[in-house]
Design a protein around this motif. Structure first.
Motif, PDB file in Angstrom:
ATOM      1  N   LEU A  95       9.960  21.458  52.500  1.00 28.58           N
ATOM      2  CA  LEU A  95      11.249  21.135  51.794  1.00 28.58           C
ATOM      3  C   LEU A  95      12.277  20.602  52.991  1.00 28.58           C
ATOM      4  O   LEU A  95      12.952  19.829  52.475  1.00 28.58           O
ATOM      5  N   GLN A  96      11.527  19.867  53.958  1.00 26.59           N
ATOM      6  CA  GLN A  96      12.285  18.910  54.519  1.00 26.59           C
ATOM      7  C   GLN A  96      12.626  17.977  54.207  1.00 26.59           C
ATOM      8  O   GLN A  96      13.278  17.276  54.027  1.00 26.59           O
ATOM      9  N   ALA A  97      11.544  17.630  53.942  1.00 20.20           N
ATOM     10  CA  ALA A  97      11.769  15.931  53.521  1.00 20.20           C
ATOM     11  C   ALA A  97      12.086  15.740  52.319  1.00 20.20           C
ATOM     12  O   ALA A  97      13.273  14.321  52.167  1.00 20.20           O
ATOM     13  N   ALA A  98      12.305  17.048  51.220  1.00 25.03           N
ATOM     14  CA  ALA A  98      12.611  17.354  49.978  1.00 25.03           C
ATOM     15  C   ALA A  98      14.147  16.912  50.536  1.00 25.03           C
ATOM     16  O   ALA A  98      15.046  16.527  49.559  1.00 25.03           O
ATOM     17  N   ASP A  99      14.850  18.303  51.428  1.00 23.02           N
ATOM     18  CA  ASP A  99      16.001  17.834  50.996  1.00 23.02           C
ATOM     19  C   ASP A  99      16.343  16.843  52.006  1.00 23.02           C
ATOM     20  O   ASP A  99      17.792  16.265  51.638  1.00 23.02           O
ATOM     21  N   ALA A 100      15.947  15.727  52.800  1.00 20.67           N
ATOM     22  CA  ALA A 100      16.399  14.568  53.185  1.00 20.67           C
ATOM     23  C   ALA A 100      16.644  13.341  51.945  1.00 20.67           C
ATOM     24  O   ALA A 100      18.138  13.247  51.796  1.00 20.67           O
ATOM     25  N   ALA A 101      15.865  13.747  50.873  1.00 22.99           N
ATOM     26  CA  ALA A 101      15.414  12.811  50.052  1.00 22.99           C
ATOM     27  C   ALA A 101      16.889  13.381  48.754  1.00 22.99           C
ATOM     28  O   ALA A 101      17.753  12.409  48.088  1.00 22.99           O
ATOM     29  N   LEU A 102      16.797  14.737  48.973  1.00 14.87           N
ATOM     30  CA  LEU A 102      17.845  14.823  47.568  1.00 14.87           C
ATOM     31  C   LEU A 102      19.433  14.631  48.419  1.00 14.87           C
ATOM     32  O   LEU A 102      20.218  14.379  47.981  1.00 14.87           O
ATOM     33  N   TYR A 103      19.512  14.635  50.072  1.00 11.20           N
ATOM     34  CA  TYR A 103      20.817  13.977  50.664  1.00 11.20           C
ATOM     35  C   TYR A 103      21.007  12.584  49.862  1.00 11.20           C
ATOM     36  O   TYR A 103      22.322  12.314  50.159  1.00 11.20           O
ATOM     37  N   VAL A 104      20.335  11.483  50.655  1.00 15.62           N
ATOM     38  CA  VAL A 104      19.665  10.601  50.104  1.00 15.62           C
ATOM     39  C   VAL A 104      20.566  10.274  48.540  1.00 15.62           C
ATOM     40  O   VAL A 104      21.255   9.643  47.990  1.00 15.62           O
ATOM     41  N   ALA A 105      19.828  10.753  47.660  1.00 16.71           N
ATOM     42  CA  ALA A 105      20.432  11.144  46.515  1.00 16.71           C
ATOM     43  C   ALA A 105      21.749  11.257  46.344  1.00 16.71           C
ATOM     44  O   ALA A 105      22.691  11.148  45.170  1.00 16.71           O
ATOM     45  N   LYS A 106      22.132  12.383  46.665  1.00 14.93           N
ATOM     46  CA  LYS A 106      23.557  12.212  46.913  1.00 14.93           C
ATOM     47  C   LYS A 106      24.579  11.111  47.835  1.00 14.93           C
ATOM     48  O   LYS A 106      25.509  11.330  46.833  1.00 14.93           O
ATOM     49  N   ASP A 107      24.082  11.030  48.801  1.00 15.96           N
ATOM     50  CA  ASP A 107      24.886   9.815  48.836  1.00 15.96           C
ATOM     51  C   ASP A 107      25.357   8.469  48.706  1.00 15.96           C
ATOM     52  O   ASP A 107      25.939   7.950  48.732  1.00 15.96           O
ATOM     53  N   GLN A 108      24.010   8.293  47.594  1.00 11.18           N
ATOM     54  CA  GLN A 108      23.706   7.407  46.254  1.00 11.18           C
ATOM     55  C   GLN A 108      24.566   7.265  45.412  1.00 11.18           C
ATOM     56  O   GLN A 108      23.773   7.003  44.516  1.00 11.18           O
ATOM     57  N   GLY A 109      25.319   9.054  45.560  1.00 12.40           N
ATOM     58  CA  GLY A 109      25.875   8.461  43.991  1.00 12.40           C
ATOM     59  C   GLY A 109      25.380   9.455  42.803  1.00 12.40           C
ATOM     60  O   GLY A 109      26.396   9.897  41.316  1.00 12.40           O
ATOM     61  N   ARG A 110      24.667  10.544  42.863  1.00  7.90           N
ATOM     62  CA  ARG A 110      24.172  11.843  42.433  1.00  7.90           C
ATOM     63  C   ARG A 110      23.293  11.444  41.359  1.00  7.90           C
ATOM     64  O   ARG A 110      23.370  10.216  41.062  1.00  7.90           O
ATOM     65  N   ASN A 111      23.467  12.374  41.073  1.00  8.52           N
ATOM     66  CA  ASN A 111      22.720  12.439  39.457  1.00  8.52           C
ATOM     67  C   ASN A 111      21.513  11.266  39.099  1.00  8.52           C
ATOM     68  O   ASN A 111      21.263  10.518  38.160  1.00  8.52           O
ATOM     69  N   GLN A 112      20.732  10.972  40.043  1.00  8.85           N
ATOM     70  CA  GLN A 112      19.517  10.626  40.226  1.00  8.85           C
ATOM     71  C   GLN A 112      18.079  11.014  40.525  1.00  8.85           C
ATOM     72  O   GLN A 112      18.300  12.469  40.948  1.00  8.85           O
ATOM     73  N   VAL A 113      17.233  10.748  40.447  1.00  9.35           N
ATOM     74  CA  VAL A 113      15.686  11.142  41.286  1.00  9.35           C
ATOM     75  C   VAL A 113      15.368  10.920  42.622  1.00  9.35           C
ATOM     76  O   VAL A 113      15.428   9.415  42.059  1.00  9.35           O
ATOM     77  N   MET A 114      14.845  11.091  43.851  1.00  9.68           N
ATOM     78  CA  MET A 114      15.023  10.274  44.951  1.00  9.68           C
ATOM     79  C   MET A 114      13.515  11.220  45.102  1.00  9.68           C
ATOM     80  O   MET A 114      13.457  11.983  45.496  1.00  9.68           O
ATOM     81  N   ASP A 115      12.748   9.399  45.744  1.00  6.38           N
ATOM     82  CA  ASP A 115      11.056   9.772  46.206  1.00  6.38           C
ATOM     83  C   ASP A 115      11.168   9.000  47.554  1.00  6.38           C
ATOM     84  O   ASP A 115      11.632   7.492  46.978  1.00  6.38           O
ATOM     85  N   LEU A 116      11.834   9.114  49.218  1.00  8.73           N
ATOM     86  CA  LEU A 116      11.866   8.348  49.830  1.00  8.73           C
ATOM     87  C   LEU A 116      10.386   7.554  50.131  1.00  8.73           C
ATOM     88  O   LEU A 116      10.456   6.494  50.366  1.00  8.73           O
ATOM     89  N   GLU A 117       9.326   7.961  49.496  1.00  3.25           N
ATOM     90  CA  GLU A 117       8.205   7.069  50.149  1.00  3.25           C
ATOM     91  C   GLU A 117       8.557   6.555  48.971  1.00  3.25           C
ATOM     92  O   GLU A 117       7.452   4.769  49.297  1.00  3.25           O
ATOM     93  N   ARG A 118       8.750   6.459  47.806  1.00  2.55           N
ATOM     94  CA  ARG A 118       8.640   5.079  47.260  1.00  2.55           C
ATOM     95  C   ARG A 118       9.490   3.959  47.588  1.00  2.55           C
ATOM     96  O   ARG A 118       9.171   3.270  47.036  1.00  2.55           O
ATOM     97  N   LEU A 119      10.942   4.693  47.894  1.00  2.00           N
ATOM     98  CA  LEU A 119      11.807   4.173  48.020  1.00  2.00           C
ATOM     99  C   LEU A 119      11.703   3.279  49.589  1.00  2.00           C
ATOM    100  O   LEU A 119      12.338   2.041  49.360  1.00  2.00           O
ATOM    101  N   HIS A 120      10.667   3.977  50.315  1.00  2.00           N
ATOM    102  CA  HIS A 120      10.421   2.667  51.788  1.00  2.00           C
ATOM    103  C   HIS A 120       9.264   3.197  51.726  1.00  2.00           C
ATOM    104  O   HIS A 120       7.996   4.408  52.470  1.00  2.00           O
TER     105      HIS A 120
END
Length: 402
Positions: free
Chosen positions: A368-393
């Motif tokens: 949940l902590q990791a998913a929350d971090a990915a959600l924060y990145v999705a919002k920070d990068q403009g919202r309306n998107q799915v973010m998977d930090l493992e695939r991003l990094h």
């Protein structure tokens, strides 16, 4: 949903049924045992009085002392009779079931005489001012032992009687006939009967309690569990139920059953409340929950963590889960949302996801902590998107505490 809550409730109901049956059977056995023991003691007292009548006739029939002595010994040969004594008014033993006691004073008898605590009770009958359980003009009884409230393990019966025996210095002097009856066999039988009543009552009482529990379980339990696990506004799992069910699913997941945890926020939900009102906001929450329920598969979990935040547990690997979440995001963004008041807000979702085992994360709290971090990145990068930090990094990433 068959989850930890249902299992705990079922165990608790079974424990209640057992406890109720045991308590009811104990009460039944106690009451019946007390009645049986009371009747047993009454029977013992009647038996003692029968022996008492036979012996009292001997001490008033002008017989020699040795004949009275023989009759006391014969009476004591009964299994229930511990001892029998004939005392004069000074407390001297004139005759006894044990020859060794004849001629001794009650005041001088001790534990070595083989009479247990009988001498102690009898000594209270011969002070200068009479006390104890002895009554000067009538027979009296004493129930003694470790459980005196229920009668103890032996009964002492004393009967003041005139003495008319050959060889006594004074004819017609007052004496005391003492009979001690062993109640242990009778009390043991009563206790055995009490145990049988307990066991006999336990089965039907347990069956009755179990039947009542079964009725509650079949008719009321599903509704109660549903109320306990369901979020009242959205109709999906509430926060506690989702966290409990997801944690259990993660702990039991096999290596070949990958799981993904996703957190979902409705973008600019505060603006929807401010623009259209809180009633419209509540309607958006309800309709979004229905939308998520319809979009996921049967084996997935949907829960509302609070506010406009939803959580998903998707039984799929990260690529398949991301495809599902991306289709979900696109459908929400392209759907025309018309509310009951006619307003048409534009709804989009920001989604953060993480797969179990990513960067060694397996526990729900870590995911949940990791998913929350990915959600924060999705919002920070403009919202309306799915973010998977493992695939991003793909070379690794970590959650930094705020």
């Amino acid at each position: 949903m068959r989850g930890p809550l249902r299992e705990r409730v079922n165990r608790r109901l079974l424990a209640i049924a057992l406890a109720a049956a045991a308590l009811g059977s104990t009460v039944l056995a106690s009451v019946s045992g007390a009645l049986v023991l009371h009747a047993t003691l009454k029977e013992a007292e009647n038996h003692t009085r029968s022996i008492e009548r036979d012996l009292s006739g001997s001490v008033t029939s002008f017989q020699p002392l040795y004949e009275v002595q023989r009759q006391l010994q014969l009476a004591a040969s009964s299994r229930e009779l511990r001892s029998a004594l004939l005392l004069d008014q000074r407390g001297m033993v004139l005759a006894a079931s044990d020859n060794a006691l004849v001629g001794h004073s009650v005041q001088a008898l001790d534990a070595e005489a083989g009479l247990g605590d009988l001498p102690e009770h009898l000594r209270a009958c011969f002070p200068a001012s009479s006390a104890g359980f002895c009554v000067a003009d009538r027979a009296s009884s004493l129930l003694d032992g470790p459980i005196p409230w229920f009668g103890g393990d032996h009964m002492i019966r004393v009967l003041p009687t005139p003495l008319a025996l050959e060889g006594l210095p004074a004819f017609g002097q007052q004496g005391l006939l003492v009979i001690e009856l062993d109640l242990q066999p009778l009390v043991g039988q009563a206790l055995q009967l009490t145990g049988l009543v307990f066991l006999a009552g336990l089965v039907p009482l347990f069956l009755t309690a179990a039947a009542l529990v079964l009725v509650v379980r079949r008719q009321l339990l599903p509704e109660l569990i549903n109320l306990a696990q369901t979020d009242s506004l959205s109709g999906v799992l509430n926060r506690g139920a989702f966290l409990e069910a997801a944690a259990q699913r993660l702990d039991l997941s096999a290596v070949d059953q990958p799981l993904v945890v996703a957190l979902i926020d409705i973008d600019h939900f505060k603006t929807i409340n401010d623009t259209y009102g809180h009633a419209a906001g509540d309607e958006v929450i309800r309709r979004m929950a229905d939308f998520l329920n319809g979009a996921v598969r049967r084996g997935d979990l949907v829960g509302r963590l609070g506010g406009d935040e939803f959580a998903l547990l998707v039984a799929a690997a990260a690529p398949q889960a991301q495809d599902l979440l991306e289709r979900l995001r696109q459908r929400v963004a392209s759907h025309r949302w018309t509310l009951a008041d006619g307003s048409e807000p534009q709804l989009t979702l920001s989604i953060g996801m993480v797969e179990q085992g990513s960067e060694g994360r397996n526990k729900l709290g870590e995911l949940l902590q990791a998913a929350d971090a990915a959600l924060y990145v999705a919002k920070d990068q403009g919202r309306n998107q799915v973010m998977d930090l493992e695939r991003l990094h793909p070379r690794g990433w970590s959650v930094q505490p705020a």
